[in-house]
Scaffold this motif. Structure first.
Motif, PDB file in Angstrom:
ATOM      1  N   ASP A   1       0.853  -1.209   0.013  1.00 31.13           N
ATOM      2  CA  ASP A   1       0.011  -0.096  -0.046  1.00 31.13           C
ATOM      3  C   ASP A   1       1.072   1.231   0.089  1.00 31.13           C
ATOM      4  O   ASP A   1       0.552   2.033  -0.510  1.00 31.13           O
ATOM      5  N   PHE A   2       2.031   1.184   0.874  1.00 31.12           N
ATOM      6  CA  PHE A   2       2.882   2.381   0.916  1.00 31.12           C
ATOM      7  C   PHE A   2       4.209   1.738   0.570  1.00 31.12           C
ATOM      8  O   PHE A   2       4.836   0.808   0.869  1.00 31.12           O
ATOM      9  N   ASN A   3       5.016   2.109  -0.717  1.00 36.75           N
ATOM     10  CA  ASN A   3       6.225   1.518  -0.935  1.00 36.75           C
ATOM     11  C   ASN A   3       7.296   2.717  -0.420  1.00 36.75           C
ATOM     12  O   ASN A   3       7.313   3.645  -0.712  1.00 36.75           O
ATOM     13  N   TYR A   4       8.315   1.925   0.307  1.00 32.19           N
ATOM     14  CA  TYR A   4       9.287   2.998   0.876  1.00 32.19           C
ATOM     15  C   TYR A   4      10.316   3.020   0.102  1.00 32.19           C
ATOM     16  O   TYR A   4      11.157   2.114  -0.300  1.00 32.19           O
ATOM     17  N   VAL A   5      10.552   4.335  -0.359  1.00 32.69           N
ATOM     18  CA  VAL A   5      11.425   4.630  -1.586  1.00 32.69           C
ATOM     19  C   VAL A   5      12.272   5.798  -0.722  1.00 32.69           C
ATOM     20  O   VAL A   5      12.002   6.236   0.254  1.00 32.69           O
ATOM     21  N   ILE A   6      13.676   6.053  -1.476  1.00 33.01           N
ATOM     22  CA  ILE A   6      14.228   7.033  -1.138  1.00 33.01           C
ATOM     23  C   ILE A   6      13.889   8.444  -1.833  1.00 33.01           C
ATOM     24  O   ILE A   6      14.141   8.551  -3.126  1.00 33.01           O
ATOM     25  N   PRO A   7      13.448   9.294  -1.136  1.00 32.37           N
ATOM     26  CA  PRO A   7      12.979  10.726  -1.710  1.00 32.37           C
ATOM     27  C   PRO A   7      14.282  11.557  -2.042  1.00 32.37           C
ATOM     28  O   PRO A   7      15.255  11.453  -1.173  1.00 32.37           O
ATOM     29  N   ASP A   8      14.349  12.139  -2.876  1.00 27.44           N
ATOM     30  CA  ASP A   8      15.689  13.203  -3.165  1.00 27.44           C
ATOM     31  C   ASP A   8      14.821  14.496  -3.183  1.00 27.44           C
ATOM     32  O   ASP A   8      14.434  15.043  -4.198  1.00 27.44           O
ATOM     33  N   PHE A   9      15.134  15.365  -2.086  1.00 31.78           N
ATOM     34  CA  PHE A   9      14.586  16.710  -2.075  1.00 31.78           C
ATOM     35  C   PHE A   9      15.816  17.576  -2.009  1.00 31.78           C
ATOM     36  O   PHE A   9      16.650  17.396  -1.095  1.00 31.78           O
ATOM     37  N   PRO A  10      15.670  18.695  -2.180  1.00 31.96           N
ATOM     38  CA  PRO A  10      16.788  19.939  -2.165  1.00 31.96           C
ATOM     39  C   PRO A  10      16.788  20.473  -0.740  1.00 31.96           C
ATOM     40  O   PRO A  10      17.759  21.112  -0.252  1.00 31.96           O
ATOM     41  N   ASP A  11      15.709  20.213  -0.025  1.00 26.02           N
ATOM     42  CA  ASP A  11      15.569  21.076   1.311  1.00 26.02           C
ATOM     43  C   ASP A  11      14.959  20.056   2.317  1.00 26.02           C
ATOM     44  O   ASP A  11      14.294  19.156   2.053  1.00 26.02           O
ATOM     45  N   HIS A  12      15.579  20.325   3.520  1.00 21.98           N
ATOM     46  CA  HIS A  12      15.026  19.673   4.798  1.00 21.98           C
ATOM     47  C   HIS A  12      13.640  19.321   4.913  1.00 21.98           C
ATOM     48  O   HIS A  12      13.066  18.386   5.440  1.00 21.98           O
ATOM     49  N   GLN A  13      12.874  20.573   4.799  1.00 22.88           N
ATOM     50  CA  GLN A  13      11.498  20.576   4.924  1.00 22.88           C
ATOM     51  C   GLN A  13      10.596  19.642   4.311  1.00 22.88           C
ATOM     52  O   GLN A  13       9.541  19.070   4.594  1.00 22.88           O
ATOM     53  N   SER A  14      11.124  19.460   2.935  1.00 24.57           N
ATOM     54  CA  SER A  14      10.351  18.491   2.036  1.00 24.57           C
ATOM     55  C   SER A  14      10.433  17.093   2.580  1.00 24.57           C
ATOM     56  O   SER A  14       9.684  16.238   2.576  1.00 24.57           O
ATOM     57  N   TYR A  15      11.802  16.597   3.078  1.00 24.83           N
ATOM     58  CA  TYR A  15      11.847  15.427   3.694  1.00 24.83           C
ATOM     59  C   TYR A  15      11.023  15.128   4.859  1.00 24.83           C
ATOM     60  O   TYR A  15      10.338  14.127   5.129  1.00 24.83           O
ATOM     61  N   ILE A  16      10.637  16.252   5.712  1.00 26.51           N
ATOM     62  CA  ILE A  16       9.820  16.060   6.863  1.00 26.51           C
ATOM     63  C   ILE A  16       8.457  15.817   6.468  1.00 26.51           C
ATOM     64  O   ILE A  16       7.851  15.045   7.005  1.00 26.51           O
ATOM     65  N   GLN A  17       8.079  16.546   5.623  1.00 22.65           N
ATOM     66  CA  GLN A  17       6.502  16.357   5.139  1.00 22.65           C
ATOM     67  C   GLN A  17       6.574  15.074   4.354  1.00 22.65           C
ATOM     68  O   GLN A  17       5.625  14.421   4.581  1.00 22.65           O
ATOM     69  N   TYR A  18       7.384  14.411   3.478  1.00 25.51           N
ATOM     70  CA  TYR A  18       7.493  13.084   3.040  1.00 25.51           C
ATOM     71  C   TYR A  18       7.224  12.106   4.082  1.00 25.51           C
ATOM     72  O   TYR A  18       6.561  11.304   4.047  1.00 25.51           O
ATOM     73  N   ILE A  19       8.197  12.111   5.234  1.00 31.12           N
ATOM     74  CA  ILE A  19       7.946  11.297   6.273  1.00 31.12           C
ATOM     75  C   ILE A  19       6.815  11.413   6.971  1.00 31.12           C
ATOM     76  O   ILE A  19       6.180  10.428   7.468  1.00 31.12           O
ATOM     77  N   GLY A  20       6.256  12.663   6.972  1.00 31.96           N
ATOM     78  CA  GLY A  20       4.835  12.830   7.467  1.00 31.96           C
ATOM     79  C   GLY A  20       3.798  11.914   6.970  1.00 31.96           C
ATOM     80  O   GLY A  20       2.837  12.049   7.278  1.00 31.96           O
ATOM     81  N   SER A  21       3.899  11.893   5.593  1.00 35.02           N
ATOM     82  CA  SER A  21       2.957  11.127   4.636  1.00 35.02           C
ATOM     83  C   SER A  21       3.236   9.420   4.775  1.00 35.02           C
ATOM     84  O   SER A  21       2.241   9.033   4.347  1.00 35.02           O
ATOM     85  N   MET A  22       4.040   9.078   5.709  1.00 34.00           N
ATOM     86  CA  MET A  22       4.297   7.745   5.829  1.00 34.00           C
ATOM     87  C   MET A  22       3.154   7.110   6.714  1.00 34.00           C
ATOM     88  O   MET A  22       2.528   7.853   7.513  1.00 34.00           O
ATOM     89  N   PRO A  23       2.640   5.865   6.371  1.00 34.82           N
ATOM     90  CA  PRO A  23       1.682   5.523   7.192  1.00 34.82           C
ATOM     91  C   PRO A  23       2.158   5.242   8.798  1.00 34.82           C
ATOM     92  O   PRO A  23       3.334   4.987   9.072  1.00 34.82           O
ATOM     93  N   GLN A  24       0.926   5.315   9.441  1.00 35.09           N
ATOM     94  CA  GLN A  24       1.191   5.213  11.200  1.00 35.09           C
ATOM     95  C   GLN A  24       1.723   3.859  11.505  1.00 35.09           C
ATOM     96  O   GLN A  24       2.540   3.774  11.993  1.00 35.09           O
ATOM     97  N   ASN A  25       1.036   2.818  10.689  1.00 37.52           N
ATOM     98  CA  ASN A  25       1.499   1.415  11.060  1.00 37.52           C
ATOM     99  C   ASN A  25       2.186   0.957   9.757  1.00 37.52           C
ATOM    100  O   ASN A  25       1.600   0.856   8.717  1.00 37.52           O
TER     101      ASN A  25
END
Length: 174
Positions: free
Chosen positions: A146-170
Motif C-alpha cells: 500500500d505504501f512503498n518505501y522509496v528514497i526521496p530526493d529533495f533539495p531541502d530539509h522541510q520536504s523530507y519532513i513532509q514526506y516522512i509525515g506522509s508515511m503510514p502510522q502502522n
C-alpha cells in the motif's frame, strides 16, 4: 527517579525523530555531491529505524535484544561522510563494500553476538547501502505494498519532513 528514553515506535516516528534531531538542512548539504549524499543519508537513517523497529518483535526480530542507539547512527554517518569526501577528493569510485562492512559489521555489528543476527544485518547493509539507491526506481521493500518505501530526493530539509509525515502510522510487516 529513573528516566529512560525509548525509541519511537514505527518507521514514520523513527525517521521523523532522526530528521528532527540529527539530520538538519546543514547536514544534508555537508558532503558533495549532494544528490548522492542525501539518498545515502536517508538509506542509513532508514536502516537505523528498521533495526530499532525489529527490536520490539523480540526473538522474531533478533535472536536476542541488542542496544542499538543513536551513537551507532552517528558513527555510521561520520564514516560515510569521510568515505564520500575521500572519494571526491581523490576522484575514486565509492567503496560500497567498505561502507557496508563499517556500518553493518563494525558500527552496529560490534554489538551483535549471534551469527544469524549478523547475517541479517549484513543483508540489510548489502541491500540498502549500495549504488542502486541512486536509481529513481529503488525501493526498500521488494514487493509492492500500500505504501512503498522509496528514497526521496529533495533539495531541502522541510520536504523530507513532509514526506516522512506522509508515511503510514502502522507499518506493513513485509
Amino acid at each position: 527517579i529513573k528516566v529512560t528514553m525509548e525509541p519511537p515506535s514505527g518507521m514514520k516516528a523513527g525517521l521523523h525523530k532522526t530528521y528532527n534531531t540529527m539530520v538538519n538542512a546543514d547536514f544534508l548539504e555537508k558532503v558533495e555531491p549532494y544528490e548522492k549524499w542525501r539518498p545515502l543519508t536517508y538509506a542509513v537513517c532508514f536502516l537505523h529505524s528498521v533495526v530499532q523497529e525489529r527490536r520490539k518483535f523480540g526473538p522474531i526480530g533478533f535472536s536476542m535484544p541488542y542496544e542499538f542507539n543513536s551513537s551507532d547512527l552517528d558513527a555510521s554517518m561520520l564514516y560515510m561522510e569521510k568515505q564520500f569526501t575521500s572519494c571526491a577528493v581523490t576522484n575514486r569510485k565509492y567503496e560500497w563494500e567498505a561502507m557496508q562492512y563499517m556500518c553493518g559489521a563494525i558500527q552496529y555489528g560490534g554489538k551483535i553476538t549471534q551469527e544469524l543476527d549478523r547475517e541479517l544485518f549484513a543483508t540489510y547493509t548489502y541491500l540498502w547501502i549500495r549504488e542502486e539507491i541512486f536509481n529513481p526506481s529503488f525501493q526498500f521493500n521488494q514487493q509492492s505494498l500500500d505504501f512503498n518505501y522509496v528514497i526521496p530526493d529533495f533539495p531541502d530539509h522541510q520536504s523530507y519532513i513532509q514526506y516522512i509525515g506522509s508515511m503510514p502510522q502502522n507499518d506493513n510487516p513485509l
